[in-house]
Design a protein around this motif. Sequence first.
Motif, PDB file in Angstrom:
ATOM      1  N   MET A  49      55.271  37.632  77.301  1.00  0.00           N
ATOM      2  CA  MET A  49      54.142  38.286  76.633  1.00  0.00           C
ATOM      3  C   MET A  49      53.948  37.859  75.185  1.00  0.00           C
ATOM      4  N   GLY A  50      54.929  37.228  74.581  1.00  0.00           N
ATOM      5  CA  GLY A  50      54.792  36.824  73.187  1.00  0.00           C
ATOM      6  C   GLY A  50      54.872  37.981  72.213  1.00  0.00           C
ATOM      7  N   LEU A  51      55.636  39.000  72.549  1.00  0.00           N
ATOM      8  CA  LEU A  51      55.749  40.166  71.669  1.00  0.00           C
ATOM      9  C   LEU A  51      56.307  39.811  70.300  1.00  0.00           C
ATOM     10  N   ASP A  52      57.144  38.769  70.237  1.00  0.00           N
ATOM     11  CA  ASP A  52      57.733  38.385  68.954  1.00  0.00           C
ATOM     12  C   ASP A  52      56.661  37.999  67.936  1.00  0.00           C
ATOM     13  N   GLU A  53      55.510  37.516  68.392  1.00  0.00           N
ATOM     14  CA  GLU A  53      54.419  37.200  67.466  1.00  0.00           C
ATOM     15  C   GLU A  53      53.928  38.457  66.759  1.00  0.00           C
ATOM     16  N   TYR A  54      53.925  39.573  67.455  1.00  0.00           N
ATOM     17  CA  TYR A  54      53.551  40.843  66.842  1.00  0.00           C
ATOM     18  C   TYR A  54      54.676  41.337  65.932  1.00  0.00           C
ATOM     19  N   VAL A 102      62.166  47.362  77.672  1.00  0.00           N
ATOM     20  CA  VAL A 102      62.328  45.945  77.338  1.00  0.00           C
ATOM     21  C   VAL A 102      63.178  45.796  76.072  1.00  0.00           C
ATOM     22  N   GLU A 103      64.270  46.520  76.017  1.00  0.00           N
ATOM     23  CA  GLU A 103      65.116  46.547  74.814  1.00  0.00           C
ATOM     24  C   GLU A 103      65.466  45.160  74.283  1.00  0.00           C
ATOM     25  N   GLU A 104      65.717  44.217  75.177  1.00  0.00           N
ATOM     26  CA  GLU A 104      66.148  42.882  74.753  1.00  0.00           C
ATOM     27  C   GLU A 104      65.048  42.135  73.983  1.00  0.00           C
ATOM     28  N   GLU A 105      63.810  42.573  74.092  1.00  0.00           N
ATOM     29  CA  GLU A 105      62.692  41.921  73.410  1.00  0.00           C
ATOM     30  C   GLU A 105      62.381  42.548  72.046  1.00  0.00           C
ATOM     31  N   LEU A 106      63.018  43.665  71.724  1.00  0.00           N
ATOM     32  CA  LEU A 106      62.691  44.419  70.515  1.00  0.00           C
ATOM     33  C   LEU A 106      63.452  43.919  69.291  1.00  0.00           C
ATOM     34  N   PRO A 107      62.878  44.112  68.105  1.00  0.00           N
ATOM     35  CA  PRO A 107      63.594  43.734  66.883  1.00  0.00           C
ATOM     36  C   PRO A 107      64.863  44.589  66.724  1.00  0.00           C
ATOM     37  N   GLN A 108      65.877  43.989  66.143  1.00  0.00           N
ATOM     38  CA  GLN A 108      67.133  44.711  65.930  1.00  0.00           C
ATOM     39  C   GLN A 108      66.925  45.878  64.972  1.00  0.00           C
ATOM     40  N   ASN A 109      66.183  45.665  63.890  1.00  0.00           N
ATOM     41  CA  ASN A 109      65.927  46.719  62.912  1.00  0.00           C
ATOM     42  C   ASN A 109      64.608  47.404  63.243  1.00  0.00           C
ATOM     43  N   HIS A 110      64.614  48.754  63.194  1.00  0.00           N
ATOM     44  CA  HIS A 110      63.430  49.523  63.579  1.00  0.00           C
ATOM     45  C   HIS A 110      63.652  51.010  63.286  1.00  0.00           C
ATOM     46  N   LEU A 111      62.595  51.788  63.454  1.00  0.00           N
ATOM     47  CA  LEU A 111      62.709  53.241  63.524  1.00  0.00           C
ATOM     48  C   LEU A 111      62.566  53.616  64.995  1.00  0.00           C
ATOM     49  N   LEU A 112      63.443  54.466  65.472  1.00  0.00           N
ATOM     50  CA  LEU A 112      63.335  55.001  66.828  1.00  0.00           C
ATOM     51  C   LEU A 112      63.023  56.481  66.699  1.00  0.00           C
ATOM     52  N   ILE A 113      61.909  56.895  67.300  1.00  0.00           N
ATOM     53  CA  ILE A 113      61.511  58.299  67.251  1.00  0.00           C
ATOM     54  C   ILE A 113      61.544  58.855  68.666  1.00  0.00           C
ATOM     55  N   GLN A 114      62.496  59.746  68.899  1.00  0.00           N
ATOM     56  CA  GLN A 114      62.603  60.434  70.189  1.00  0.00           C
ATOM     57  C   GLN A 114      61.825  61.734  70.061  1.00  0.00           C
ATOM     58  N   MET A 115      60.798  61.895  70.885  1.00  0.00           N
ATOM     59  CA  MET A 115      59.936  63.070  70.821  1.00  0.00           C
ATOM     60  C   MET A 115      60.237  63.979  72.008  1.00  0.00           C
ATOM     61  N   GLY A 175      42.808  48.776  58.607  1.00  0.00           N
ATOM     62  CA  GLY A 175      43.498  49.682  57.692  1.00  0.00           C
ATOM     63  C   GLY A 175      44.271  48.944  56.608  1.00  0.00           C
ATOM     64  N   ARG A 176      45.112  49.701  55.885  1.00  0.00           N
ATOM     65  CA  ARG A 176      45.966  49.116  54.842  1.00  0.00           C
ATOM     66  C   ARG A 176      46.815  47.987  55.396  1.00  0.00           C
ATOM     67  N   LEU A 177      47.285  48.169  56.618  1.00  0.00           N
ATOM     68  CA  LEU A 177      48.039  47.145  57.354  1.00  0.00           C
ATOM     69  C   LEU A 177      47.519  47.130  58.791  1.00  0.00           C
ATOM     70  N   PRO A 178      47.560  45.988  59.454  1.00  0.00           N
ATOM     71  CA  PRO A 178      47.186  45.980  60.871  1.00  0.00           C
ATOM     72  C   PRO A 178      48.170  46.841  61.673  1.00  0.00           C
ATOM     73  N   LEU A 179      47.656  47.481  62.706  1.00  0.00           N
ATOM     74  CA  LEU A 179      48.475  48.302  63.591  1.00  0.00           C
ATOM     75  C   LEU A 179      48.378  47.738  64.992  1.00  0.00           C
ATOM     76  N   TYR A 180      49.536  47.492  65.587  1.00  0.00           N
ATOM     77  CA  TYR A 180      49.611  47.020  66.967  1.00  0.00           C
ATOM     78  C   TYR A 180      50.276  48.119  67.781  1.00  0.00           C
TER      79      TYR A 180
END
Length: 158
Positions: free
Chosen positions: A91-96, A111-124, A71-76
């Motif tokens: 798992m090397g998630l930081d590479e993604y 795995v909150e401690e592995e996630l980027p500080q900046n993000h969108l969080l969508i609660q469905m 696509g326009r951008l890769p999606l993981y």
Amino acid sequence: MTKVFETNGEAETKALASRLAQLVKSGMTILLEGELGAGKTTFTKGFAEGLGIERIIKSPTYTLIREYTQGRLPLYHMDLYRLENTGAEEMGLDEYFDGEGICIVEWGSVVEEELPQNHLLIQMDTSLIDINQRTLTISAVGEAYEKVLKELEDERKD
């Protein structure tokens, strides 16, 4: 910044996700939270369509990560539910997260401690009255994400 969006049916959920995909920039992360059946994979399907990805989108529940690169951008697309008891340190998630694609993470809260500080969080959340209705509460953390969320809200008002 937090905004609430209501959708009625799969098509509306996918349309909202598709529009969001057109607003995001390389390297962004979107976290999806919600009970089983809340529409996380449906949202991801719409998002992929918005990026121009034509492959069939499947839940990565057992593979943990599915990569879509045409696509326009890769999606993981990640589903981290199964890591609740083991964590994701190796798992090397930081590479993604540090890459050029967009990461959509289901169950990132495990795995909150592995996630980027900046993000969108969508609660469905699904309606207790009508299972086709969804409430998507989108929270933006970081200036770039706030800009994307504002653009999405402005378009929905039109």
